[in-house]
Motif scaffolding. Structure first.
Motif, mmCIF file in Angstrom:
data_model
loop_
_atom_site.group_PDB
_atom_site.id
_atom_site.type_symbol
_atom_site.label_atom_id
_atom_site.label_comp_id
_atom_site.label_asym_id
_atom_site.label_seq_id
_atom_site.Cartn_x
_atom_site.Cartn_y
_atom_site.Cartn_z
ATOM 1 N N GLY A 93 -108.025 31.065 31.452
ATOM 2 C CA GLY A 93 -106.658 31.350 31.049
ATOM 3 C C GLY A 93 -105.722 30.196 31.311
ATOM 4 N N PRO A 94 -104.482 30.313 30.848
ATOM 5 C CA PRO A 94 -103.488 29.239 31.019
ATOM 6 C C PRO A 94 -103.091 29.065 32.481
ATOM 7 C CG PRO A 94 -102.460 31.217 30.134
ATOM 8 C CD PRO A 94 -103.936 31.478 30.134
ATOM 9 N N GLN A 95 -102.784 27.827 32.841
ATOM 10 C CA GLN A 95 -102.399 27.496 34.202
ATOM 11 C C GLN A 95 -101.075 26.750 34.206
ATOM 12 O OE1 GLN A 95 -104.023 28.332 37.103
ATOM 13 N NE2 GLN A 95 -105.404 29.558 35.829
ATOM 14 N N LEU A 96 -100.441 26.719 35.353
ATOM 15 C CA LEU A 96 -99.236 25.925 35.514
ATOM 16 C C LEU A 96 -99.581 24.445 35.373
ATOM 17 C CD1 LEU A 96 -97.662 27.743 38.611
ATOM 18 C CD2 LEU A 96 -96.863 27.863 36.242
ATOM 19 N N ASP A 119 -103.827 29.917 48.582
ATOM 20 C CA ASP A 119 -102.839 28.931 48.142
ATOM 21 C C ASP A 119 -103.484 27.602 47.745
ATOM 22 O OD1 ASP A 119 -101.034 30.875 48.714
ATOM 23 O OD2 ASP A 119 -100.254 29.948 50.542
ATOM 24 N N LEU A 120 -104.511 27.174 48.475
ATOM 25 C CA LEU A 120 -105.189 25.930 48.107
ATOM 26 C C LEU A 120 -105.930 26.093 46.787
ATOM 27 C CD1 LEU A 120 -105.913 23.031 48.819
ATOM 28 C CD2 LEU A 120 -107.832 23.888 50.183
ATOM 29 N N ALA A 121 -106.545 27.246 46.575
ATOM 30 C CA ALA A 121 -107.232 27.516 45.299
ATOM 31 C C ALA A 121 -106.249 27.452 44.133
ATOM 32 C CB ALA A 121 -107.913 28.880 45.357
ATOM 33 N N ALA A 122 -105.022 27.970 44.351
ATOM 34 C CA ALA A 122 -104.022 27.943 43.289
ATOM 35 C C ALA A 122 -103.656 26.512 42.913
ATOM 36 C CB ALA A 122 -102.784 28.718 43.732
ATOM 37 N N LEU A 123 -103.578 25.620 43.891
ATOM 38 C CA LEU A 123 -103.296 24.212 43.592
ATOM 39 C C LEU A 123 -104.459 23.551 42.868
ATOM 40 C CD1 LEU A 123 -101.541 22.802 46.812
ATOM 41 C CD2 LEU A 123 -100.515 23.191 44.570
ATOM 42 N N LEU A 124 -105.667 23.803 43.337
ATOM 43 C CA LEU A 124 -106.844 23.194 42.715
ATOM 44 C C LEU A 124 -107.011 23.629 41.275
ATOM 45 C CD1 LEU A 124 -109.360 23.524 45.693
ATOM 46 C CD2 LEU A 124 -108.297 21.422 44.865
ATOM 47 N N ASP A 125 -106.650 24.863 40.981
ATOM 48 C CA ASP A 125 -106.766 25.370 39.611
ATOM 49 C C ASP A 125 -105.853 24.633 38.643
ATOM 50 O OD1 ASP A 125 -108.743 27.226 40.085
ATOM 51 O OD2 ASP A 125 -107.362 28.898 40.394
ATOM 52 N N ARG A 126 -104.818 23.991 39.131
ATOM 53 C CA ARG A 126 -103.848 23.298 38.267
ATOM 54 C C ARG A 126 -104.229 21.833 38.012
ATOM 55 N NH1 ARG A 126 -98.203 24.479 41.186
ATOM 56 N NH2 ARG A 126 -97.468 23.086 39.518
ATOM 57 N N LEU A 127 -105.362 21.394 38.561
ATOM 58 C CA LEU A 127 -105.715 19.976 38.488
ATOM 59 C C LEU A 127 -107.080 19.771 37.861
ATOM 60 C CD1 LEU A 127 -104.555 19.130 42.112
ATOM 61 C CD2 LEU A 127 -103.480 18.249 40.026
ATOM 62 N N ASP A 128 -107.291 18.559 37.309
ATOM 63 C CA ASP A 128 -108.621 18.191 36.850
ATOM 64 C C ASP A 128 -109.409 17.621 38.028
ATOM 65 O OD1 ASP A 128 -107.585 15.661 37.274
ATOM 66 O OD2 ASP A 128 -107.549 15.084 35.163
ATOM 67 N N ALA A 129 -110.619 17.126 37.782
ATOM 68 C CA ALA A 129 -111.483 16.664 38.867
ATOM 69 C C ALA A 129 -110.841 15.525 39.655
ATOM 70 C CB ALA A 129 -112.840 16.237 38.321
ATOM 71 N N ASP A 130 -110.222 14.554 38.961
ATOM 72 C CA ASP A 130 -109.586 13.442 39.664
ATOM 73 C C ASP A 130 -108.410 13.929 40.507
ATOM 74 O OD1 ASP A 130 -111.360 11.665 38.573
ATOM 75 O OD2 ASP A 130 -110.005 10.985 36.981
ATOM 76 N N GLY A 131 -107.631 14.851 39.960
ATOM 77 C CA GLY A 131 -106.497 15.390 40.704
ATOM 78 C C GLY A 131 -106.940 16.193 41.913
#
Length: 536
Positions: A93-96, A119-131
């Motif tokens: 689904g869509p992410q921030l 909370d850490l999972a929520a941040l990781l979901d918004r990033l690609d592998a490099d991020g």
């Protein structure tokens, strides 16, 4: 976060110092506040998020992927952040949009042990592998990009065409995201104010004395290089701080020093512990092993204060009673320091004595006999040298005593981290407790005496890695046990009694000096040989 992730990725693959400087300087010039300040703090290990540790990352990842897959992947990759960034499942689904660095820092700082998994999972979901890789490195404080605080300051200076000496002068006392520092360097604002603050000043450092060099002692003063930790004691008349060589405030670990400077001054010296050793006068300096009992403690008990009383052996004076002495010659600063010392508590401060050598040959002979526990070598200081930050050629030299050597047997190996994550590069070695039999494989116990992960060339590292893989006899998680067949000649500065090790010994600064594949394991040194060299 995208630009920061690109910077981290580029730094990983850039080996040259100048290349790293150019990358960081470009990022600092083109990134707005406060993002660049938080990124600079992350690169220099200036951030700490208590709830986000490597164990929390492992727990989170194993809740999202098969634990065995994670363990096998971690063992192969050799880095938790890289493994997690690659294995993290793409969210449905869509992410921030990706967070900014300052947004990520605020979110990480707000996490608790109870909320970190969500909370850490929520941040990781918004990033690609490099991020994800950059975020996890930032969060756990394990950047390992070869960026020292000094290199970051040089990059800052290059980014805004200011003097690195000024950057170092103003850096301490500022906190992330360093807005006043950027405002001064980038926008021409007045320098950050340091009034009423007992701030750290950059240390003057020495170059190693090269083999064959023989400075004219008429131009240099010689004094002992003491084996403690270099500190700076700063009093502004209202508060006193004790700083380590890296500028860390260690006043809480040594409260008796912080309480003992009665005059406004900035003093440079060696932090030591009272004790006695062979050839020393009563109340002299004990070995570094004694000082280690005090290092890193946030609180110090009365018993610790009594058993390991600290003092500072003074080398130099930067400021006394508001007068900046750094532009003056060493001889003038020494006279000012000699005049100050009688006013200080002799239990907490004394003066590093000069070595009365008439020639360099005399000094070499004196140095060769320096095997006292608290002496690391000799310092040579040009008599007309000002006190300048960093290393300046020709002003100060350090001439360490020759290392001790021991033939030890390789026992265990573990993979390194970063660019060494694919190699077995951390080596534990031991010596025989008794006489081994003819094969060198029995009849005596091999006891660990040290661990080293440097001293060898890249080619020797490849050879050692191959040897470990071909001679493994057991595995304990990431550690491989090898057969008892390879002798390593180990160099070390001193050896001390230790209750933490089965051998009862611990080496100071061990490093691999030579690989002795030609030497039978049974001919390695005995524990008794090392015990005879124990420093008190």
């Amino acid at each position: 976060m995208i630009a920061f992730a690109a910077l981290v990725d580029a730094l990983v693959y850039t080996r040259s110092r100048n290349g790293k400087l150019a990358l960081i300087a470009q990022y600092l010039r083109t990134t707005p506040d406060p993002e660049r300040g938080w990124a600079l703090a992350a690169l220099t290990d200036g951030l700490d998020f208590p709830a986000v540790k490597a164990s929390a990352v492992r727990t989170l990842l194993m809740s999202r992927v098969d634990p065995l897959l994670f363990q096998l992947s971690r063992d192969f990759v050799g880095d938790t952040a890289e493994t997690a960034s690659l294995l993290w499942p793409e969210p449905a689904g869509p992410q921030l949009p990706p967070p900014r660095v300052d947004e990520a820092v605020a979110a990480l700082a707000a996490m608790t042990r109870a909320s970190v998994q969500h909370d850490l999972a929520a941040l990781l979901d918004r990033l690609d592998a490099d991020g994800r890789y950059a975020l996890l490195k930032l969060a756990t404080g394990a950047m390992r990009l070869g960026i020292s605080a000094r290199l970051a300051k040089v990059a800052f200076a290059q980014a805004f065409a200011v003097a690195v000496e000024e950057v170092e002068e103003y850096w301490h006392g500022q906190v992330p995201p360093y807005l006043p520092l950027f405002d001064w360097a980038a926008n021409g604002a007045p320098p950050p104010s340091d009034e009423d603050l007992p701030l750290f000043r950059p240390f003057m450092l020495a170059h190693p004395l090269e083999d064959g060099a023989a400075p004219d002692l008429s131009a240099y003063a010689a004094e002992w290089k003491w084996d403690g930790i270099r500190v700076q004691v700063v009093c502004n008349g209202q508060a006193t701080r004790v700083y380590s060589r890296s500028g860390d405030d260690i006043s809480a670990s040594f409260p008796e020093i912080a309480a003992a400077l009665p005059v406004p001054a900035v003093l440079d010296g060696e932090l030591l512990v009272r004790g006695s050793y062979q050839g020393a006068a009563e109340g002299g300096a004990a070995s570094f092993n004694a000082l280690q009992q005090r290092l890193g403690r946030k609180t110090v008990s009365r018993a610790m204060l009594a058993d390991y009383p600290a003092f500072v052996r003074l080398y130099d004076a930067l400021i006394i009673a508001g007068e900046d002495l750094r532009p003056f010659a060493w001889e003038q600063r020494r006279l000012a320091l000699e005049a100050l010392v009688p006013r200080l508590d002799p239990a907490r401060f004394d003066l590093s004595a000069l070595i009365p050598a008439q020639s360099f040959a005399d000094l070499a002979e004196i140095r060769s006999g320096a095997r006292d526990a608290a002496i690391e070598g000799v310092m040579l200081k040009r008599r007309d040298s000002p006190y300048v930050a960093g290393r300046r050629t020709g002003l100060w030299y350090k001439w360490k005593r020759d290392p001790l050597l021991a033939d030890c047997v390789l026992m265990y190996a573990q993979r390194g981290s970063g660019k060494r994550s694919s190699f077995y590069s951390d080596f534990t070695f031991g010596c025989w407790a008794g006489e081994p039999d003819a094969d060198g494989l029995g009849g005596s116990e091999l006891l660990p005496v040290g661990k080293a992960y440097f001293g060898f060339t890249d080619e020797e590292l490849k050879w050692l890695d191959r040897y470990v893989r071909q001679h493994t006899v057991n595995r304990f998680g990431p550690v491989r046990e090898t057969d008892r067949s390879l002798v390593l000649e180990v160099a070390f500065d001193s050896i001390h009694a230790s209750k933490r090790h089965k051998s009862g010994l611990a080496m100071r600064f061990p490093r691999i000096h030579r690989i002795r594949a030609d030497k039978p394991a049974r001919e390695a040194d005995r524990i008794e040989t090392l015990r005879a060299q124990v420093a008190d």
